[in-house]
Motif scaffolding. Structure first.
Motif, PDB file in Angstrom:
ATOM      1  N   LYS A 134      42.714  33.370  33.116  1.00  0.00           N
ATOM      2  CA  LYS A 134      42.948  34.743  33.564  1.00  0.00           C
ATOM      3  C   LYS A 134      43.994  34.759  34.669  1.00  0.00           C
ATOM      4  O   LYS A 134      44.270  33.745  35.303  1.00  0.00           O
ATOM      5  N   VAL A 135      44.551  35.934  34.893  1.00  0.00           N
ATOM      6  CA  VAL A 135      45.657  36.105  35.831  1.00  0.00           C
ATOM      7  C   VAL A 135      45.302  35.638  37.238  1.00  0.00           C
ATOM      8  O   VAL A 135      46.107  34.975  37.890  1.00  0.00           O
ATOM      9  N   ALA A 136      44.118  35.953  37.717  1.00  0.00           N
ATOM     10  CA  ALA A 136      43.756  35.596  39.103  1.00  0.00           C
ATOM     11  C   ALA A 136      43.841  34.091  39.318  1.00  0.00           C
ATOM     12  O   ALA A 136      44.333  33.642  40.350  1.00  0.00           O
ATOM     13  N   ALA A 137      43.391  33.307  38.362  1.00  0.00           N
ATOM     14  CA  ALA A 137      43.469  31.849  38.491  1.00  0.00           C
ATOM     15  C   ALA A 137      44.926  31.397  38.515  1.00  0.00           C
ATOM     16  O   ALA A 137      45.312  30.543  39.318  1.00  0.00           O
ATOM     17  N   LYS A 138      45.743  31.994  37.670  1.00  0.00           N
ATOM     18  CA  LYS A 138      47.164  31.622  37.615  1.00  0.00           C
ATOM     19  C   LYS A 138      47.888  32.012  38.904  1.00  0.00           C
ATOM     20  O   LYS A 138      48.756  31.277  39.372  1.00  0.00           O
ATOM     21  N   VAL A 139      47.523  33.139  39.470  1.00  0.00           N
ATOM     22  CA  VAL A 139      48.142  33.601  40.714  1.00  0.00           C
ATOM     23  C   VAL A 139      47.854  32.611  41.846  1.00  0.00           C
ATOM     24  O   VAL A 139      48.753  32.230  42.598  1.00  0.00           O
ATOM     25  N   HIS A 140      46.597  32.185  41.956  1.00  0.00           N
ATOM     26  CA  HIS A 140      46.248  31.214  43.002  1.00  0.00           C
ATOM     27  C   HIS A 140      46.905  29.861  42.725  1.00  0.00           C
ATOM     28  O   HIS A 140      47.350  29.183  43.654  1.00  0.00           O
ATOM     29  N   ALA A 141      46.980  29.493  41.454  1.00  0.00           N
ATOM     30  CA  ALA A 141      47.615  28.220  41.087  1.00  0.00           C
ATOM     31  C   ALA A 141      49.101  28.245  41.433  1.00  0.00           C
ATOM     32  O   ALA A 141      49.630  27.275  41.988  1.00  0.00           O
TER      33      ALA A 141
END
Length: 191
Positions: A134-141
Motif C-alpha cells: 500500500k501507498v503508506a508503506a511505500k511513502v515511508h520506504a
C-alpha cells in the motif's frame, strides 16, 4: 506479566488509534515488555504480529532509542514481514531510525546504527517499493531510502528509477510524496 499474557492482551487490540496508543503507553510504562513486543512483531505468519507492529510503531514514535539494543534483530527480520498491516509500521520505524541517524543533532542512533543495519533497511525498503504494498508503506520506504541514500550513493539513482517508473501508475498520495522526494534529491545535487 508473562509472555503468554502479553501475547493474549495484544490479540485484543483493534485498529483504533486509541487502542494502539493506550497499549503503547502500557509498554512505555514497563519497558521490560519491549523485547517481547519486538519478538511478537516478527512472528510474521501470526496475525497478532501486525497488532504488535502497530504498537511497536507507537512506542517508537515516543521513544525510538528503545530500538537501539534490538537493531540487529529488527533489521535482520525486516525482509520477512509480509502482512500489509505489518509492513507500514515497520517502514515507518525505518524512517524514524533514518531521520535520527541523518539528523544534525547528536543522538544515540548515530552511534549505534551500523552499515549492516543500514544495508538491511535499504534492502527491505527497496523490496517494499517494488512490491504490491500500500501507498503508506511505500511513502515511508522512499523517505528512508532518500535519507540513507545521502551517504550510500548508489541508493538515490535506484530510487530515482523506481519513482520515475512507477509515477504514472500510482495514487495521488504516492505522486505527491514522490515529487517531494524528487525535489529533495534535486536540491542535494545542486549543493
Amino acid at each position: 506479566m508473562t509472555s503468554d499474557e502479553f501475547y493474549k492482551e495484544l490479540s485484543y487490540i483493534t485498529a483504533a488509534r486509541d487502542d494502539r496508543f493506550q497499549f503503547a503507553q502500557f509498554v512505555l510504562n514497563d519497558m521490560s515488555l519491549f523485547p517481547e513486543l519486538i519478538k511478537i512483531s516478527f512472528m510474521v505468519d501470526d496475525e497478532t504480529s501486525f497488532k504488535a507492529a502497530w504498537v511497536l510503531e507507537f512506542v517508537c514514535l515516543e521513544y525510538i532509542y528503545a530500538m537501539i539494543p534490538h537493531l540487529d534483530f529488527f533489521t535482520n527480520n525486516l525482509s520477512k514481514v509480509h502482512f500489509d498491516s505489518s509492513v507500514r509500521p515497520m517502514a515507518k520505524i525505518c524512517s524514524l531510525i533514518a531521520e535520527r541517524y541523518t539528523s544534525k543533532q547528536p543522538n544515540p542512533i548515530k552511534n549505534s546504527l551500523e552499515s549492516k543495519h543500514k544495508e538491511k533497511m535499504i534492502e527491505a525498503c527497496f523490496d517494499w517499493m517494488i512490491s504490491e504494498n500500500k501507498v503508506a508503506a511505500k511513502v515511508h520506504a522512499m523517505e528512508t531510502l532518500f535519507l540513507l541514500g545521502k551517504e550510500t550513493h548508489w541508493v538515490h539513482p535506484q530510487l530515482l528509477d523506481i519513482l520515475h517508473q512507477d509515477f504514472h501508475h500510482q495514487s495521488a498520495a504516492y505522486k505527491s510524496r514522490a515529487k517531494h522526494i524528487l525535489n529533495k534529491m534535486k536540491k542535494l545535487k545542486n549543493l
